[in-house]
Structure formats: C-alpha cells, structure tokens
Motif scaffolding. Structure first.
Motif, PDB file in Angstrom:
ATOM      1  N   PRO A 203       0.809  -1.229   0.000  1.00 46.27           N
ATOM      2  CA  PRO A 203       0.000   0.000   0.000  1.00 46.27           C
ATOM      3  C   PRO A 203       0.839   1.274   0.000  1.00 46.27           C
ATOM      4  O   PRO A 203       0.732   2.113   0.897  1.00 46.27           O
ATOM      5  N   PHE A 204       1.680   1.418  -1.025  1.00 42.72           N
ATOM      6  CA  PHE A 204       2.532   2.595  -1.129  1.00 42.72           C
ATOM      7  C   PHE A 204       2.449   3.151  -2.546  1.00 42.72           C
ATOM      8  O   PHE A 204       2.245   2.409  -3.510  1.00 42.72           O
ATOM      9  N   LYS A 205       2.643   4.453  -2.669  1.00 45.36           N
ATOM     10  CA  LYS A 205       2.580   5.114  -3.959  1.00 45.36           C
ATOM     11  C   LYS A 205       3.773   4.728  -4.830  1.00 45.36           C
ATOM     12  O   LYS A 205       4.829   4.342  -4.337  1.00 45.36           O
ATOM     13  N   ASP A 206       3.591   4.876  -6.129  1.00 46.08           N
ATOM     14  CA  ASP A 206       4.682   4.628  -7.064  1.00 46.08           C
ATOM     15  C   ASP A 206       5.871   5.528  -6.721  1.00 46.08           C
ATOM     16  O   ASP A 206       5.711   6.724  -6.448  1.00 46.08           O
ATOM     17  N   GLY A 207       7.072   4.954  -6.745  1.00 42.65           N
ATOM     18  CA  GLY A 207       8.289   5.739  -6.560  1.00 42.65           C
ATOM     19  C   GLY A 207       8.357   6.498  -5.250  1.00 42.65           C
ATOM     20  O   GLY A 207       8.822   7.640  -5.220  1.00 42.65           O
ATOM     21  N   SER A 208       7.935   5.860  -4.156  1.00 45.25           N
ATOM     22  CA  SER A 208       7.878   6.563  -2.869  1.00 45.25           C
ATOM     23  C   SER A 208       8.806   6.014  -1.802  1.00 45.25           C
ATOM     24  O   SER A 208       8.940   6.598  -0.724  1.00 45.25           O
ATOM     25  N   VAL A 209       9.479   4.895  -2.081  1.00 45.83           N
ATOM     26  CA  VAL A 209      10.230   4.179  -1.046  1.00 45.83           C
ATOM     27  C   VAL A 209      11.725   4.188  -1.367  1.00 45.83           C
ATOM     28  O   VAL A 209      12.129   3.998  -2.517  1.00 45.83           O
ATOM     29  N   ASP A 210      12.544   4.389  -0.319  1.00 45.25           N
ATOM     30  CA  ASP A 210      13.998   4.420  -0.496  1.00 45.25           C
ATOM     31  C   ASP A 210      14.657   3.051  -0.371  1.00 45.25           C
ATOM     32  O   ASP A 210      15.687   2.795  -0.994  1.00 45.25           O
ATOM     33  N   LEU A 211      14.084   2.187   0.459  1.00 42.03           N
ATOM     34  CA  LEU A 211      14.661   0.860   0.661  1.00 42.03           C
ATOM     35  C   LEU A 211      13.541  -0.135   0.928  1.00 42.03           C
ATOM     36  O   LEU A 211      12.667   0.105   1.761  1.00 42.03           O
ATOM     37  N   VAL A 212      13.575  -1.259   0.210  1.00 43.67           N
ATOM     38  CA  VAL A 212      12.686  -2.387   0.482  1.00 43.67           C
ATOM     39  C   VAL A 212      13.547  -3.537   0.966  1.00 43.67           C
ATOM     40  O   VAL A 212      14.490  -3.947   0.280  1.00 43.67           O
ATOM     41  N   THR A 213      13.258  -4.034   2.164  1.00 43.80           N
ATOM     42  CA  THR A 213      13.987  -5.175   2.703  1.00 43.80           C
ATOM     43  C   THR A 213      13.056  -6.365   2.865  1.00 43.80           C
ATOM     44  O   THR A 213      11.853  -6.208   3.089  1.00 43.80           O
ATOM     45  N   VAL A 214      13.633  -7.550   2.766  1.00 43.46           N
ATOM     46  CA  VAL A 214      12.910  -8.787   3.054  1.00 43.46           C
ATOM     47  C   VAL A 214      13.865  -9.687   3.825  1.00 43.46           C
ATOM     48  O   VAL A 214      14.871 -10.142   3.279  1.00 43.46           O
TER      49      VAL A 214
END
Length: 378
Positions: A203-214
C-alpha cells in the motif's frame, strides 16, 4: 445457498474447463459481464488451491464494496455462501466492466499465535553487520535518501526495528495478523508502523520508497509479482535487499564440536524431507536465480556469510522447531516431531556432558543475500 451453488456448478463447470488454460488463469484480464462471472466462479471450483482474486472497478477505486460485501481480497475457504451470493449480485451489475487479477497466493505459514510467539522468541535477529552492508550499498548508490524503508514479510519485526535509527519512517508489512500482533507488542520506536497486506500488494505510492527489505521471507512470496511490486514503489536509485539463512546451522562447544554438528546434520536431513514443496530445490538456489534474473545493473550476490551467536542450547532447539519443515511435521505427526526434537536434544546434551539445555553454545548461521539498486529514471 447450496441450491444456488448446485445450479451454478451445473451451468458453468463445462464452459470453465474449455475457456481457461492454466497460464490464462494467471494473467490479468479486462473482462465483460459474461467472462466476469465465469472467472469469479472458477475461484470456488479451485478453492483448495488457495487462489486469490483481487477485484477493483475500472475506476481504480481501492476496494469493491458493492452490495455491502467487501471482496477486494478474500479467502475462498471462508464465508463461501456469502461470497457466492455476492457473485450473483455482481453478475447482475451488467453495466460494469471489472478488472480481475487471478494469481496464485503466496504460501501462508507462521500464522498461528503460538508459532508467532515462538518465532519472536527463538529466531535470530539479522546481525548489525548485515544491516550495515545494506545501508552502505544504499548510500553508495543513492546518496542520502533515507526517508522511507519498507520491511516486507516482517514477521514479528526483528529486522524492522534495526532500520528505525536510519530512516525517518519505517513500515513493516506482513500478511499474518498474529505475527504483526507480536511486532506491535515489542516495538517502542516512534517512527515504526505496521500494515497487514500481501507482499504482492503493497500500500505505497509509485516511486515513494527508499529501501525495500525482506528478511527470511522472499522465498514464500509470489516472486515475479513481488519483484514487480517492489520496483513500482521504489524511487529511482532506491534499493532492494533480501536475505535468508540456511538450515544447516553449526554448533561449537569445547572439543566436541564435530560430534555436535554430526547430530545437527542428522536433524537437518530429517527435516529436509518435510520441506514445503513451494521451496523447490531450496531457498538459496531461488535467491541466486533471482539475482541472476534481476534487470538492475547495480547488484550484489553473497552466497555464504557466516554469523556466530552465543546462545543457550535451548535457543538452537527452539529455532529449528520454528522452521516451517518442523512445523509441517508437527502438524502431520505431533508425536514423531516431539520424539525427534527430544532425541536430538538428549544426544546433544550427552555429547556436551551437561544436563542443562541453558548451557551456552556458539551457534553459526550461514546467511546469503541479494542487494540491488533500481536504475535512475531515463
């Protein structure tokens, strides 16, 4: 409701088998009113396959609350009759076109409250040194972008909290309410929040996140859909990091480490035969294949990074018992699972010549990870 289902089965079973191949059912369709009902009803014919239908009207509103039934993303094993009625109501809305995404759900494990509690208590926290590697990679490629980090499949939040000092906002997401309950309960950082959602529908906007971790969850996702979703929400030059560790944990204690690891390997081999079929040849193979297929030019693959923890022997046993393979054995044959765990514990204590499972040992865990940077916008 039973009569409605019987009529619908009789009317549509034959046409469904002829209209949709396996590959077609995994695609996104813009469907008219005739095809719409057939796709919906197909989900009930295949309920045991745990397929998920995400439904939204063509106006792209986020939920589909027509007739008072919110069926944006429902579990077909629940409220079957209510959903069938909802489908017939939808069938009557002939002026609407609907975009239906028919996809395989991610594998859902670790969802019971007892298992979630065990997960928090026994699973190892990602080491600071690996967090540092992720942050160094991020800063090398995007400078000072440290506003929003999203930890997907966060479980009980062990990895999420490690990101908090480095970002303005950190959001942990997971599909399991029980896991998120544990995460919220043990979180004290004011800049961390949690959202319940599938990894493939963030649930985040396009091009809004600096880091995605898993951290130790990517192997349970719908891999192509998650990677596409991660790419959507990442800013240009933002980064993706996912890591996991293997089950072949090693123990050290005095001069008996070789004997201990022989027993650990036996434990590992037995559980390997109960590994979930979704994992295929193993998560390490999957992560390497994903690294090779990623279209991001700037990326790193680390196949073997050992980290040592000093823990009580009980922590090792508890950690292995929290693995999905042990949990599957426990579900299938509780007596055999407990016998196996007790036998391994007693043999380890015997070799160590101690009686307490709280005796400290050195536990070596082998991590592997992928780091990747989304290219700048052209």
């Amino acid at each position: 409701l039973a009569a409605l289902e019987s009529v619908a089965l009789k009317r549509f079973t034959n046409v469904l088998s002829s209209l949709f191949t396996k590959s077609e059912r995994k695609k996104s369709h813009f469907v008219n009113r005739h095809e719409r009902f057939k796709l919906f009803f197909f989900s009930f014919l295949n309920a045991e396959k745990k397929r998920d239908f995400a439904v939204a009207p063509h106006c792209t509103s986020e939920t589909c609350d027509w007739t008072g039934l919110n069926i944006h993303s429902f579990d077909h094993g629940k409220e079957r009759g209510a959903h069938l009625l909802g489908l017939f109501v939808l069938w009557s809305l002939r002026s609407l076109s609907v975009c239906v995404h028919c996809v395989d759900m991610a594998v859902r494990l670790f969802e019971g409250k007892e298992h979630a509690s065990s997960y928090l208590k026994y699973r190892v926290t990602p080491p600071e040194e690996l967090i540092t590697k992720i942050l160094t990679f991020l800063k090398t490629h995007n400078g000072s972008l440290c506003e929003l980090a999203v930890d997907v499949g966060c479980g009980s939040g062990q990895g999420t909290v490690l990101l908090a000092p480095h970002f303005t906002q950190v959001v942990g997401t997971d599909i399991s309410p029980a896991q998120l309950e544990q995460a919220v309960k043990h979180n004290s950082a004011p800049n961390i929040s949690y959202r319940e959602c599938p990894a493939e529908e963030l649930p985040f906007k396009d091009g809004s996140v600096d880091l995605v971790t898993v951290f130790s969850a990517f192997h349970w996702f719908d891999h192509p859909r998650f990677l596409q979703e991660a790419d959507r929400i990442l800013k240009p030059r933002a980064c993706l990091a996912f890591l996991n560790y293997s089950m072949d944990i090693e123990l050290s204690y005095g001069d008996c480490s070789k004997e201990l690891n022989h027993i650990c390997q036996e434990f590992h081999n037995v559980l390997l035969s109960h590994q979930h079929s979704y994992l295929g040849p193993g998560s390490r193979v999957l992560y390497e294949q994903t690294y090779n297929s990623l279209q991001y030019p700037a990326k790193e693959w680390e196949p073997s990074y050992w980290v040592r923890y000093v823990v009580p022997l009980s922590r090792y046993i508890g950690m292995v018992e929290s693995f999905s393979s042990y949990q599957l054995l426990l579900e299938k044959d509780p007596e055999e699972a407990r016998r196996l765990s007790t036998d391994i514990t007693q043999r380890l204590l015997s070799v160590m010549k101690v009686t307490s499972i709280e005796t400290q040992v050195t536990m070596a865990v082998r991590y592997f990870y992928v780091l990747a940077c989304k290219p700048s916008a052209q």
